[in-house]
Design an enzyme around this catalytic site. Structure first.
Site, short mmCIF file in Angstrom:
data_model
loop_
_atom_site.label_atom_id
_atom_site.label_comp_id
_atom_site.label_asym_id
_atom_site.label_seq_id
_atom_site.Cartn_x
_atom_site.Cartn_y
_atom_site.Cartn_z
N GLY A 112 0.83 -1.20 0.00
CA GLY A 112 0.00 0.00 0.00
C GLY A 112 0.86 1.25 0.00
O GLY A 112 0.51 2.27 -0.60
N SER A 113 2.00 1.18 0.68
CA SER A 113 2.91 2.33 0.71
C SER A 113 3.44 2.61 -0.69
O SER A 113 3.55 3.77 -1.11
CB SER A 113 4.08 2.05 1.67
OG SER A 113 3.59 1.75 2.94
N ASP A 222 -7.40 1.04 3.92
CA ASP A 222 -8.13 0.46 5.04
C ASP A 222 -9.63 0.36 4.76
O ASP A 222 -10.41 0.13 5.69
CB ASP A 222 -7.94 1.33 6.30
CG ASP A 222 -6.48 1.39 6.73
OD1 ASP A 222 -5.70 0.55 6.27
OD2 ASP A 222 -6.14 2.29 7.52
N SER A 268 -4.05 -1.61 0.16
CA SER A 268 -2.98 -2.42 0.76
C SER A 268 -3.50 -3.84 0.92
O SER A 268 -4.66 -4.04 1.31
CB SER A 268 -2.60 -1.90 2.14
OG SER A 268 -1.81 -2.86 2.82
N HIS A 273 -5.40 -6.21 6.29
CA HIS A 273 -6.34 -5.47 5.43
C HIS A 273 -7.47 -6.37 4.92
O HIS A 273 -7.49 -7.56 5.19
CB HIS A 273 -5.56 -4.78 4.32
CG HIS A 273 -4.63 -3.73 4.86
ND1 HIS A 273 -4.91 -2.38 4.83
CD2 HIS A 273 -3.46 -3.85 5.52
CE1 HIS A 273 -3.94 -1.72 5.44
NE2 HIS A 273 -3.04 -2.59 5.86
N ASN A 342 10.90 0.04 -9.28
CA ASN A 342 10.32 -1.27 -9.61
C ASN A 342 9.57 -1.71 -8.38
O ASN A 342 10.16 -2.13 -7.39
CB ASN A 342 11.40 -2.28 -9.97
CG ASN A 342 10.79 -3.65 -10.23
OD1 ASN A 342 9.56 -3.82 -10.15
ND2 ASN A 342 11.62 -4.64 -10.53
C1 LIG Z 1 -4.20 4.14 5.54
C2 LIG Z 1 -3.00 3.33 5.17
N1 LIG Z 1 -2.29 3.67 4.08
C3 LIG Z 1 -1.20 2.97 3.70
C4 LIG Z 1 -0.79 1.86 4.40
C5 LIG Z 1 0.44 1.12 3.96
O1 LIG Z 1 0.16 -0.16 3.47
P1 LIG Z 1 1.34 -1.25 3.40
O2 LIG Z 1 1.52 -1.75 4.80
O3 LIG Z 1 0.80 -2.31 2.50
O4 LIG Z 1 2.54 -0.58 2.88
C6 LIG Z 1 -1.48 1.48 5.55
C7 LIG Z 1 -1.04 0.31 6.31
O5 LIG Z 1 -1.71 -0.26 7.12
C8 LIG Z 1 -2.61 2.22 5.95
O6 LIG Z 1 -3.31 1.91 7.04
#
Ligand SMILES: Cc1ncc(COP(=O)(O)O)c(C=O)c1O
Length: 519
Positions: A112-113, A222, A268, A273, A342
């Site tokens: 998600g990041s 989320d 994510s 999730h 990537n």
């Molecule tokens: C609102 C939100 N955005 C982004 C992320 C990041 O997701 P990831 O852990 O897959 O990088 C999270 C992670 O829980 C999140 O709660």
């Protein structure tokens, strides 16, 4: 099955394709058998084959993987095929997710990041009109309470995050502060999360974005499976007339999934999730094909070419381009129009995601049910605990359910977690409650980074480069979230016995603290 035999020359005779397929099927049959027995604790909470919960010793996670032998078979099957890099499973997952949401494209990524990084990076592309493109020093409005990687990518692309406050009851941005955050000529986008599965005020945010021609990036990490609806007339004035696939609230309303209202949204697939592939995420391109090509370029090394891996010459002019200062005919596959990354996942991850996606409708319902069970079960403690309300709700009653404000907008939350705050007048603190839950092995979390501005990374940024961020007003709501909020799980792996145990532990704790205070 004997897969091969030795010849007199000592060379192995390769098995026929049919024999190979038999071998694979046998492996998959054994895999299913193994997984059915080995992973009973990870089945959905309502599955009769799930291992029983022991209230005396059992741990109650706040979230986690929920899967059966189907996901394990998909992972092993794809691994046996050993394509490894993003391939046919990835392409199918992208199509299936986009169809579920009703968006133009979904791009699968490794978290998600990463999805957030790609989403905001895409808006910096020189392929966009100059007046809309995010350039260094331009501003992106966001919210102070939440997860750090909703905000960090804004800084990482050289833009300035402008923080508005969050409302402690909904956990979402105070959208009445959007106007104060706007900076003519500088503000280019709004990027915020639907906090803990509670949609933010999309009507107010979209109206603001339309007024100033701004991008809207919905961090939907989320909130997969949450819906937002509004009167048709209002939706049409914002340029939205279609319902999401499978959703309908009658001819006078438009109802859509969160993550389908703005320009780009993100998901994510990390285990807590709404669905998981271990690590993973997605960038949803809601309408604009151009944004798809740009986002894909940032995901795939920054390249100009859009061939899937292992495929050449999709554009049919692989050696006919002249871009940058490269010589005419330079291989399009190695032509880079963005400073990219990537950020692709592996194909077996997508294979798992495809099975999870089929479970999504029942996962969404389970999260709603679990929230409701906790809310009902804690009604007696409203004197010391303050409970979350969906955006636009004004109250909740065990008989009547939610009451709503006069906006005509409604939200339906597939909750990421059950958020509660400990009242200032309670004879215990939020941290006391968290410790008690921990003592009973009940998973609990604070609302991620709380007020992000108080996190070491942001404090350091403000000290070293004060111009790197901007804050609008007091962050009292975000501080309240940081100081008095925690959340419990609502994930589909929770069983009725687990939920009852949680209610019992919280009830006993609140009662014992009230008694101590009375003595
Ligand atoms: C609102 C939100 N955005 C982004 C992320 C990041 O997701 P990831 O852990 O897959 O990088 C999270 C992670 O829980 C999140 O709660």
């Amino acid at each position: 099955m004997s897969s091969s035999s030795d010849t007199p020359t000592g060379r192995e005779v390769p098995p026929s394709p049919a024999q190979l397929d038999d071998l694979k099927q046998e492996i998959l049959r054994l895999t299913r058998d193994y997984a059915r027995h080995a992973h009973r604790a990870f089945r959905p909470g309502w599955d009769p084959q799930r291992s029983a919960f022991d209230p005396e010793r059992g741990t109650i996670p706040y979230a986690g993987r929920v899967f059966t032998e189907d996901e394990v078979e998909a992972a092993v099957g794809s691994t046996l095929d050993f394509w490894l890099t993003l391939g046919s499973e990835g392409a199918a997952f992208e199509q299936e997710l986009a169809m579920f949401l009703g968006v133009r494209h979904s791009l699968v990524v490794n978290s998600g990041s990463s999805a957030n990084l790609i989403a905001i990076s895409a808006l910096t592309s020189a392929k966009l009109p100059v007046e809309r493109r995010i350039q260094p020093g331009d501003e992106v409005i966001t919210v102070a309470a939440g997860f750090p990687t909703t905000v960090a990518p804004i800084v990482q692309v050289g833009a300035v995050p402008v923080f508005i406050d969050a409302d402690p009851i909904t956990g979402n941005a105070c959208c009445d502060q959007l106007e104060a955050a706007y900076s003519p000529g500088k503000t280019k986008a709004v990027m915020m999360a639907h906090a803990l599965g509670n949609p933010f005020d999309l009507a107010a945010t979209l109206a603001f974005c339309r007024r100033y021609n701004l991008w809207l990036v919905e961090d939907n990490c989320d909130a997969l499976g949450c819906t937002y609806s509004m009167p048709r007339q209002l939706a049409e004035s914002l340029g939205l007339r279609e319902n999401s696939p499978g959703l309908d609230e009658g001819p006078d309303r438009v109802v859509r999934w969160t993550g389908t209202w703005g320009d780009i949204s993100t998901q994510s697939f990390y285990p807590p999730h709404h669905l998981t592939m271990g690590e993973g995420g997605a960038v949803n391109i809601i309408r604009d094909q151009k944004l798809k090509v740009i986002a894909e370029s940032f995901r795939d090394w920054g390249r100009d070419c859009w061939c899937p891996s292992g495929v050449d010459n999709t554009c049919n002019k692989r050696f006919d381009w002249q871009l940058g200062e490269l010589p005419e005919g330079y291989d399009h596959k190695y032509t880079y129009s963005h400073l990219g990354y990537n950020l692709k996942p592996l194909d077996p991850q997508a294979a798992i995601g495809r099975v999870q996606l089929k479970r999504l409708p029942e996962f969404i319902e389970a999260r709603k049910r679990n929230w409701e069970t906790l809310r009902r079960g804690l009604t007696a403690h409203e004197d010391v605990l303050e409970f979350a309300l969906p955006t636009h709700a004004t109250g909740w009653d065990p008989e009547a359910g939610f009451s709503w404000d006069s906006s005509g907008c409604r939200t339906e939350c597939s909750w990421f977690g059950f958020k509660l705050a400990v009242s200032a007048s309670a004879p215990f603190s939020r941290t006391d409650l968290a410790r008690e839950l921990d003592r009973h092995q009940i998973g609990n979390r604070m609302l991620f980074g709380g007020n992000l501005l108080r996190q070491p990374a942001f404090v350091q940024l403000r000290q070293e480069r004060p111009e790197a961020l901007r804050v609008v007003g007091e962050m009292t709501g975000s501080d309240a979230i940081m100081n008095s909020t925690l959340f419990l799980g609502t994930y589909p792996g929770l069983t009725q016995a687990m939920l009852e145990r949680e209610l019992q532990v919280i009830g006993n704790f609140a009662q014992s603290k009230a008694l101590q205070k009375a003595i």
